[in-house]
Design a protein around this motif. Structure first.
Motif, PDB file in Angstrom:
ATOM      1  N   ALA A 108      14.025  -3.056  -8.389  1.00 40.64           N
ATOM      2  CA  ALA A 108      12.930  -2.260  -7.829  1.00 40.64           C
ATOM      3  C   ALA A 108      11.867  -2.040  -8.892  1.00 40.64           C
ATOM      4  O   ALA A 108      12.179  -1.645 -10.025  1.00 40.64           O
ATOM      5  N   ARG A 109      10.629  -2.288  -8.530  1.00 43.98           N
ATOM      6  CA  ARG A 109       9.501  -2.109  -9.427  1.00 43.98           C
ATOM      7  C   ARG A 109       8.369  -1.411  -8.665  1.00 43.98           C
ATOM      8  O   ARG A 109       8.198  -1.603  -7.460  1.00 43.98           O
ATOM      9  N   GLN A 110       7.592  -0.602  -9.400  1.00 40.28           N
ATOM     10  CA  GLN A 110       6.448   0.082  -8.800  1.00 40.28           C
ATOM     11  C   GLN A 110       5.238  -0.051  -9.713  1.00 40.28           C
ATOM     12  O   GLN A 110       5.372  -0.258 -10.919  1.00 40.28           O
ATOM     13  N   GLN A 111       4.061   0.085  -9.103  1.00 41.84           N
ATOM     14  CA  GLN A 111       2.824  -0.083  -9.854  1.00 41.84           C
ATOM     15  C   GLN A 111       1.860   1.030  -9.494  1.00 41.84           C
ATOM     16  O   GLN A 111       1.693   1.369  -8.311  1.00 41.84           O
ATOM     17  N   SER A 112       1.270   1.633 -10.522  1.00 40.52           N
ATOM     18  CA  SER A 112       0.262   2.666 -10.339  1.00 40.52           C
ATOM     19  C   SER A 112      -0.955   2.270 -11.162  1.00 40.52           C
ATOM     20  O   SER A 112      -0.811   1.918 -12.341  1.00 40.52           O
ATOM     21  N   PRO A 113      -2.147   2.301 -10.593  1.00 42.78           N
ATOM     22  CA  PRO A 113      -3.309   1.763 -11.309  1.00 42.78           C
ATOM     23  C   PRO A 113      -3.695   2.535 -12.558  1.00 42.78           C
ATOM     24  O   PRO A 113      -4.369   1.985 -13.428  1.00 42.78           O
ATOM     25  N   ASP A 114      -3.252   3.790 -12.683  1.00 46.66           N
ATOM     26  CA  ASP A 114      -3.706   4.593 -13.812  1.00 46.66           C
ATOM     27  C   ASP A 114      -2.671   4.718 -14.922  1.00 46.66           C
ATOM     28  O   ASP A 114      -2.877   5.440 -15.885  1.00 46.66           O
ATOM     29  N   ASP A 151      -8.715  13.463  -3.123  1.00 48.93           N
ATOM     30  CA  ASP A 151      -8.998  13.917  -4.483  1.00 48.93           C
ATOM     31  C   ASP A 151      -7.788  13.734  -5.401  1.00 48.93           C
ATOM     32  O   ASP A 151      -7.943  13.648  -6.622  1.00 48.93           O
ATOM     33  N   PHE A 152      -6.573  13.724  -4.841  1.00 56.67           N
ATOM     34  CA  PHE A 152      -5.395  13.674  -5.708  1.00 56.67           C
ATOM     35  C   PHE A 152      -4.418  12.568  -5.336  1.00 56.67           C
ATOM     36  O   PHE A 152      -3.304  12.531  -5.867  1.00 56.67           O
ATOM     37  N   LEU A 153      -4.807  11.641  -4.478  1.00 63.99           N
ATOM     38  CA  LEU A 153      -3.952  10.512  -4.154  1.00 63.99           C
ATOM     39  C   LEU A 153      -4.669   9.211  -4.480  1.00 63.99           C
ATOM     40  O   LEU A 153      -5.876   9.091  -4.276  1.00 63.99           O
ATOM     41  N   THR A 154      -3.931   8.267  -4.990  1.00 65.30           N
ATOM     42  CA  THR A 154      -4.469   6.946  -5.259  1.00 65.30           C
ATOM     43  C   THR A 154      -3.491   5.904  -4.741  1.00 65.30           C
ATOM     44  O   THR A 154      -2.336   6.214  -4.456  1.00 65.30           O
ATOM     45  N   MET A 155      -3.933   4.682  -4.619  1.00 64.23           N
ATOM     46  CA  MET A 155      -3.111   3.635  -4.045  1.00 64.23           C
ATOM     47  C   MET A 155      -2.228   2.984  -5.100  1.00 64.23           C
ATOM     48  O   MET A 155      -2.658   2.775  -6.236  1.00 64.23           O
ATOM     49  N   GLY A 156      -1.016   2.667  -4.728  1.00 65.10           N
ATOM     50  CA  GLY A 156      -0.100   1.946  -5.600  1.00 65.10           C
ATOM     51  C   GLY A 156       0.591   0.837  -4.830  1.00 65.10           C
ATOM     52  O   GLY A 156       0.317   0.609  -3.642  1.00 65.10           O
ATOM     53  N   ARG A 157       1.491   0.140  -5.498  1.00 65.40           N
ATOM     54  CA  ARG A 157       2.264  -0.934  -4.874  1.00 65.40           C
ATOM     55  C   ARG A 157       3.704  -0.852  -5.370  1.00 65.40           C
ATOM     56  O   ARG A 157       3.994  -0.251  -6.400  1.00 65.40           O
ATOM     57  N   ALA A 158       4.608  -1.479  -4.625  1.00 62.12           N
ATOM     58  CA  ALA A 158       6.013  -1.509  -5.035  1.00 62.12           C
ATOM     59  C   ALA A 158       6.688  -2.707  -4.383  1.00 62.12           C
ATOM     60  O   ALA A 158       6.193  -3.263  -3.391  1.00 62.12           O
ATOM     61  N   ARG A 159       7.817  -3.102  -4.959  1.00 55.57           N
ATOM     62  CA  ARG A 159       8.603  -4.189  -4.393  1.00 55.57           C
ATOM     63  C   ARG A 159      10.062  -3.961  -4.767  1.00 55.57           C
ATOM     64  O   ARG A 159      10.371  -3.360  -5.797  1.00 55.57           O
ATOM     65  N   ALA A 160      10.950  -4.435  -3.918  1.00 54.98           N
ATOM     66  CA  ALA A 160      12.378  -4.239  -4.163  1.00 54.98           C
ATOM     67  C   ALA A 160      13.155  -5.336  -3.461  1.00 54.98           C
ATOM     68  O   ALA A 160      12.741  -5.859  -2.416  1.00 54.98           O
ATOM     69  N   THR A 161      14.287  -5.675  -4.043  1.00 56.44           N
ATOM     70  CA  THR A 161      15.199  -6.632  -3.422  1.00 56.44           C
ATOM     71  C   THR A 161      16.607  -6.273  -3.843  1.00 56.44           C
ATOM     72  O   THR A 161      16.820  -5.572  -4.852  1.00 56.44           O
ATOM     73  N   ASP A 195      -1.074   0.312 -17.907  1.00 49.36           N
ATOM     74  CA  ASP A 195      -2.007  -0.817 -17.774  1.00 49.36           C
ATOM     75  C   ASP A 195      -1.889  -1.513 -16.421  1.00 49.36           C
ATOM     76  O   ASP A 195      -2.155  -2.707 -16.294  1.00 49.36           O
ATOM     77  N   GLY A 196      -1.496  -0.764 -15.401  1.00 50.47           N
ATOM     78  CA  GLY A 196      -1.383  -1.345 -14.066  1.00 50.47           C
ATOM     79  C   GLY A 196      -0.214  -2.286 -13.899  1.00 50.47           C
ATOM     80  O   GLY A 196      -0.153  -3.025 -12.901  1.00 50.47           O
ATOM     81  N   ARG A 197       0.745  -2.297 -14.844  1.00 51.92           N
ATOM     82  CA  ARG A 197       1.892  -3.197 -14.755  1.00 51.92           C
ATOM     83  C   ARG A 197       2.911  -2.681 -13.744  1.00 51.92           C
ATOM     84  O   ARG A 197       3.005  -1.487 -13.478  1.00 51.92           O
ATOM     85  N   TYR A 198       3.690  -3.614 -13.214  1.00 56.17           N
ATOM     86  CA  TYR A 198       4.868  -3.235 -12.448  1.00 56.17           C
ATOM     87  C   TYR A 198       5.946  -2.784 -13.433  1.00 56.17           C
ATOM     88  O   TYR A 198       6.271  -3.502 -14.379  1.00 56.17           O
ATOM     89  N   HIS A 227       0.856  -1.188   0.000  1.00 58.63           N
ATOM     90  CA  HIS A 227       0.000   0.000   0.000  1.00 58.63           C
ATOM     91  C   HIS A 227       0.890   1.235   0.000  1.00 58.63           C
ATOM     92  O   HIS A 227       1.554   1.543   0.985  1.00 58.63           O
ATOM     93  N   THR A 228       0.950   1.930  -1.141  1.00 56.27           N
ATOM     94  CA  THR A 228       1.617   3.222  -1.225  1.00 56.27           C
ATOM     95  C   THR A 228       0.608   4.250  -1.716  1.00 56.27           C
ATOM     96  O   THR A 228      -0.462   3.897  -2.229  1.00 56.27           O
ATOM     97  N   LEU A 229       0.934   5.506  -1.568  1.00 57.45           N
ATOM     98  CA  LEU A 229       0.079   6.590  -2.048  1.00 57.45           C
ATOM     99  C   LEU A 229       0.827   7.366  -3.123  1.00 57.45           C
ATOM    100  O   LEU A 229       1.970   7.783  -2.921  1.00 57.45           O
ATOM    101  N   VAL A 230       0.214   7.539  -4.276  1.00 60.31           N
ATOM    102  CA  VAL A 230       0.834   8.245  -5.395  1.00 60.31           C
ATOM    103  C   VAL A 230      -0.161   9.232  -5.983  1.00 60.31           C
ATOM    104  O   VAL A 230      -1.384   9.076  -5.849  1.00 60.31           O
ATOM    105  N   VAL A 231       0.371  10.264  -6.635  1.00 60.05           N
ATOM    106  CA  VAL A 231      -0.458  11.241  -7.345  1.00 60.05           C
ATOM    107  C   VAL A 231      -0.751  10.680  -8.734  1.00 60.05           C
ATOM    108  O   VAL A 231       0.171  10.324  -9.465  1.00 60.05           O
ATOM    109  N   PRO A 232      -2.009  10.560  -9.142  1.00 63.11           N
ATOM    110  CA  PRO A 232      -2.316  10.042 -10.485  1.00 63.11           C
ATOM    111  C   PRO A 232      -1.719  10.930 -11.567  1.00 63.11           C
ATOM    112  O   PRO A 232      -1.699  12.155 -11.440  1.00 63.11           O
ATOM    113  N   HIS A 233      -1.220  10.325 -12.630  1.00 65.68           N
ATOM    114  CA  HIS A 233      -0.677  11.089 -13.740  1.00 65.68           C
ATOM    115  C   HIS A 233      -1.798  11.875 -14.425  1.00 65.68           C
ATOM    116  O   HIS A 233      -2.916  11.410 -14.596  1.00 65.68           O
TER     117      HIS A 233
END
Length: 282
Positions: free
Chosen positions: A176-182, A142-152, A185-188, A117-123
């Motif tokens: 390191a990879r991150q994902q934003s729903p907007d 109004d300007f934050l949406t949920m994202g995900r990330a992973r790193a090793t 295509d929601g890819r990492y 669970h991360t918080l990101v500003v939609p593009h």
């Protein structure tokens, strides 16, 4: 607490109460440290840690929505206690194995991080119909949406003492990879501007007592390319967003940046005078 003469356990917990939300967030953590001395006098160390971590104040970058402005993005920090939003969280795990002292010392370190669970500003937020494009006052959600990330990552390092000369080497690999729903295509996708592979080599020479010369070389490979979020905000809505060759707004990974190389040289002289220590470095 000292579980055995060679094993130390350190459990811990952090509890944060947000009065505006009426909620308490608990973050348990555990670390252990084991040490063993073999028959040759070498000390073997093993350390491991796991834990849950939350971030209660977020840093964000928001595009201004006007290509003619002096600052295309604004950076700000927001405490999340009054927003009603769940603070971002991350699970961390790390492991370190090392051996000292001796003519050659070495260590291996690794880590794994997962951010469910991360918080990101939609593009393109300020380009969309709504309070942001109208200049109205915005609520946090109004300007934050949920994202995900992973790193090793994995780091191998070694030091060898050969009389007045000391050799050092380190190889560090990270993913390191991150994902934003907007976006995408929601890819990492790769985190821009991280350098997955770094190699460092160095040598230091004690010329005489107090005088030391050092030479260090650093190189990095496979650095992922990426544009400022403002570019995605301004250009992603263009009629042909893929016309900005070689930059593809739907594929942030390629092209990769060229390798980086850096060499540092330094000479240091240290002398101790009565009640004063003098250090000269160039």
């Amino acid at each position: 607490f000292q579980a055995t003469p060679r094993l130390l356990l350190e459990p811990g917990v952090r509890a944060t109460w947000l009065p505006a939300q009426g909620r308490t967030y608990v973050e348990p953590r555990l670390s252990l440290h084991a040490q063993h001395t073999d028959g040759r006098g070498r000390v073997w160390d093993v350390s491991a840690a796991v834990g849950l971590y939350r971030q209660f104040t977020g840093r964000f970058d928001l595009s201004t929505g006007n290509t003619g402005t002096l600052l295309p993005t604004l950076r700000f920090w927001i405490p999340l206690d009054n927003s009603g939003m769940t603070p971002p969280k991350a699970y961390h795990a790390s492991l370190r194995i090392g051996q000292t002292p001796g003519q050659v010392a070495w260590a291996a370190e690794s880590y794994v991080k997962y951010y469910p669970h991360t918080l990101v500003v939609p593009h393109g937020l300020t380009q969309r119909p709504g309070p942001a494009s109208r200049g109205d006052t915005l609520a946090v959600d109004d300007f934050l949406t949920m994202g995900r990330a992973r790193a090793t990552g994995l780091t191998l390092s070694s030091t060898a003492a050969l009389g007045p000369v000391t050799l050092r080497g380190e190889v560090a690999w990270s993913y390191a990879r991150q994902q934003s729903p907007d976006r995408f295509d929601g890819r990492y996708v790769p985190v821009p501007w991280t350098t997955p592979l770094n190699v460092t080599a160095g040598v230091s020479w004690t010329v005489v007592a107090g005088l030391e010369a050092q030479l260090t070389s650093k190189a990095g490979w496979r650095r992922a390319a990426g544009l400022s979020p403002a570019y995605y905000d301004y250009l992603a809505g263009a009629p042909a967003p893929n016309a900005f060759t070689p930059y593809d707004l739907d594929a942030p990974a390629p092209p990769r940046q060229p390798p980086t190389h850096r060499i540092d040289a330094r000479v240091t002289y240290a002398a101790r005078l009565p009640q004063v220590e003098v250090i000269l470095s160039a």
